[in-house]
Scaffold this motif. Structure first.
Motif, short mmCIF file in Angstrom:
data_model
loop_
_atom_site.label_atom_id
_atom_site.label_comp_id
_atom_site.label_asym_id
_atom_site.label_seq_id
_atom_site.Cartn_x
_atom_site.Cartn_y
_atom_site.Cartn_z
N THR B 45 0.82 -1.21 0.00
CA THR B 45 0.00 0.00 0.00
C THR B 45 0.86 1.26 0.00
OG1 THR B 45 -0.19 0.04 2.41
CG2 THR B 45 -1.91 -1.12 1.21
N CYS B 134 -4.11 5.73 5.22
CA CYS B 134 -3.66 5.19 3.93
C CYS B 134 -3.80 6.25 2.84
CB CYS B 134 -4.49 3.95 3.58
SG CYS B 134 -4.11 3.22 1.97
N THR B 136 -2.62 6.25 -0.30
CA THR B 136 -2.96 5.75 -1.63
C THR B 136 -4.45 5.43 -1.72
OG1 THR B 136 -2.31 3.52 -0.98
CG2 THR B 136 -0.70 4.81 -2.18
N CYS B 137 -5.04 5.03 -0.59
CA CYS B 137 -6.48 4.70 -0.60
C CYS B 137 -7.32 5.96 -0.78
CB CYS B 137 -6.91 4.05 0.71
SG CYS B 137 -6.06 2.52 1.09
N ASP B 138 -6.95 7.02 -0.07
CA ASP B 138 -7.89 8.12 0.14
C ASP B 138 -7.50 9.45 -0.51
OD1 ASP B 138 -9.40 6.36 1.57
OD2 ASP B 138 -8.51 6.88 3.49
N ASP B 140 -7.53 10.60 -3.46
CA ASP B 140 -8.48 11.11 -4.45
C ASP B 140 -9.55 12.02 -3.86
OD1 ASP B 140 -7.75 10.26 -6.98
OD2 ASP B 140 -8.47 8.22 -6.62
#
Lengths: 105, 405
Positions: B45, B134, B136-138, B140
């Motif tokens: 991640t 996280c 990379t998850c959020d 955006d």
């Protein structure tokens, strides 16, 4: 499993009848990629009683934020357009989702 | 029903994958038990991965795919499942998941670490609504918005730089004095040069505020005690990790913080149980050091299996049929080689088995039998030591044969 977006979310979820599960994900989110097939398995199992759909937040960011989703993965459960359950976090498991789904079928 | 392996590795991050590569390449029947569908652990991640030697442009997920493929190439198996229960005291060692039972001669614990949560006011309440661990998850969600990053280590500052590709502004809250961060110098410099990154020094977050979503934080200056409200749409927390050692905390020795204690061969306080990677008590937690741990653990596990199986087969099992005379010797000790020739000379017509054990190659067996002097000769009957002579001479050897005949 349906694919929700800004075009159909209103009709399918907010104006929808019965229980709707929405899986918020994005292609960059590894925990989401992990969870998605398991949610698809739940859709196979409970699909006759609950409407299952996924929503790619990278294309529908405003829509997600409008539903008060600011983190992935997130699962929301709606009943007759009303948001009843929020499940979130990168440690979210399919078991936890199934527990909530069972309560609503 | 259960499946049997030589080596079972718990956890499929870099340490587990490297151990899997080494063990399966040594022709050991090896499997990695990983709860996630895709291996890679925390590294999977992390987008920015620019310090793994040989891959200057890699991303975490890419590198982990390569690692997994590399282990698989040598025959390492992957089992998907979360470990529920382990019996590590006996032989074989037993590991149970929800779906199955697995047995192995040696175990490598590579369960890694996970982000630490702080228990700040609002932290749990706003998780998924503005509090994130996280990037990379959020990332955006925060396009053109303002975010706070809490923490100042490598991970915190690297993720802050990653977030600047999306957001309007990043504010890093640093507990230390101005200009001082725990992150590596090269990362710090990049952050200072980034026009989207601001800093609040000498401060911690007192509370995360919001209505349905995060609207801001209260920052406390630890020098002056002054509280300041800072508006933000998101808070990313990177304040270190905690070891994932809950399952073994009562089985092997750990530090007060739960990191597994290992020796230089990566063996834990239990024989045949090794540990590698972020879950161990170590100085530097990086992909490259996790790999090194995995390689050492797999090699030590191989040695452990060889040594224990060899001893069991040649000494313990053989001694069920006839007495086994074991000489603990070393090529560096001249007399020990003379004793072996003496034993061979007198043994000719006796119904005894002779075994010689090189103490340096069989450190484990030797120390278990408290071998202090070389040579030492012991007699095993039905798995038990019935006689022992430290540094025998010719007289003692003759005497030994007359007794065991």
């Amino acid at each position: 499993m349906l694919k929700f977006d800004k075009g159909n979310f209103e009709a399918e979820v907010l104006q929808g009848e019965g229980v709707v599960l929405v899986d918020f994900y994005s292609p960059k989110c590894e925990p989401c990629q992990e969870l998605l097939p398991q949610v698809e398995a739940l859709a196979e199992k409970y699909g006759d009683k609950i409407k299952f759909g996924k929503l790619d937040i990278s294309e529908n960011r405003r829509l997600a934020i409008g539903q008060r989703v600011m983190g992935l993965p997130t699962i929301l459960l709606y009943k007759d357009g009303e948001k009843l359950v929020t499940l979130t976090g990168d440690d979210l498991t399919a078991e936890e989702i199934e527990v909530e789904v069972k309560k609503l079928v | 029903m259960y499946k049997e392996y030589d080596v079972l590795i718990i956890g499929g991050g870099p340490a587990g994958l490297a151990a899997g590569l080494y063990a399966s390449r040594s022709k050991l029947k090896t499997a990695i038990i990983e709860e996630r569908r895709k291996p890679g652990g925390q590294a999977a991640t992390t987008m920015e991965m620019e310090n793994y030697p040989g891959y200057p442009e890699a991303t975490g997920p890419e590198l982990m795919r390569i690692f997994a493929g590399h282990a698989e190439k040598f025959g390492c198996e992957f089992i998907k499942g979360a470990v529920k229960e382990m019996d590590l005291q006996n032989s074989p060692k037993i590991v149970k998941t929800k779906d199955g039972e697995y047995r192995a001669k040696a175990i490598i614990l590579a369960t890694g670490a996970e982000p630490r949560t702080l228990g700040l006011k609002g932290e749990g309440q706003f998780r998924g609504r503005g509090v994130s661990y996280c990037a990379t998850c959020d990332a955006d969600f925060y396009t053109d918005l303002d975010v706070i990053v809490l923490g100042n280590g490598d991970a915190a500052v690297e993720e802050a730089i990653y977030l600047t590709k999306f957001v309007n502004k990043v504010t890093i809250v640093v507990i230390h004095d101005e200009g001082k961060m725990d992150a590596a110098k090269v990362i710090q410099e990049r952050a200072y040069a980034n026009p989207k990154i601001n800093f609040i020094w000498n401060s911690v977050i007192e509370e995360i505020q919001g209505d349905e979503l995060v609207t801001g934080v209260i920052v406390k200056n630890i020098k002056t005690g002054e509280m300041t409200e800072v508006s933000a749409d998101g808070v990313f927390i990177f304040v270190g990790t905690v070891p994932r050692s809950e399952l073994v905390r009562d089985l092997v020795e750990t530090t007060d913080r739960g990191y597994i204690k290992v020796d230089k061969t990566m063996e834990t306080s239990l024989p045949g149980i090794f540990a590698a990677g972020d879950v161990t008590d170590k100085y530097l937690r990086q992909v490259v050091t996790a790999c090194a741990d995995g390689a050492i653990a797999a090699t030590a596990a191989e040695k452990y299996i060889e040594e224990e199986e060899g001893f069991h087969r040649d000494v313990v099992e053989s001694s069920m049929e006839k007495p086994v005379v074991v000489t603990f010797w070393s090529p560096a000790v001249e007399e020990s080689m003379q004793i072996i020739s003496l034993l061979e000379k007198y043994h000719a017509d006796k119904d005894l088995k002779l075994v010689s054990i090189d103490v340096y190659k069989n450190y484990r067996i030797s120390s278990r039998h408290a071998i202090k002097e070389i040579p030492t000769v012991t007699v095993f009957i039905r798995g038990e030591v019935t006689q022992r002579i430290d540094q025998p001479g010719e007289v003692e050897i003759k005497d030994l044969f007359s007794k065991n005949n």
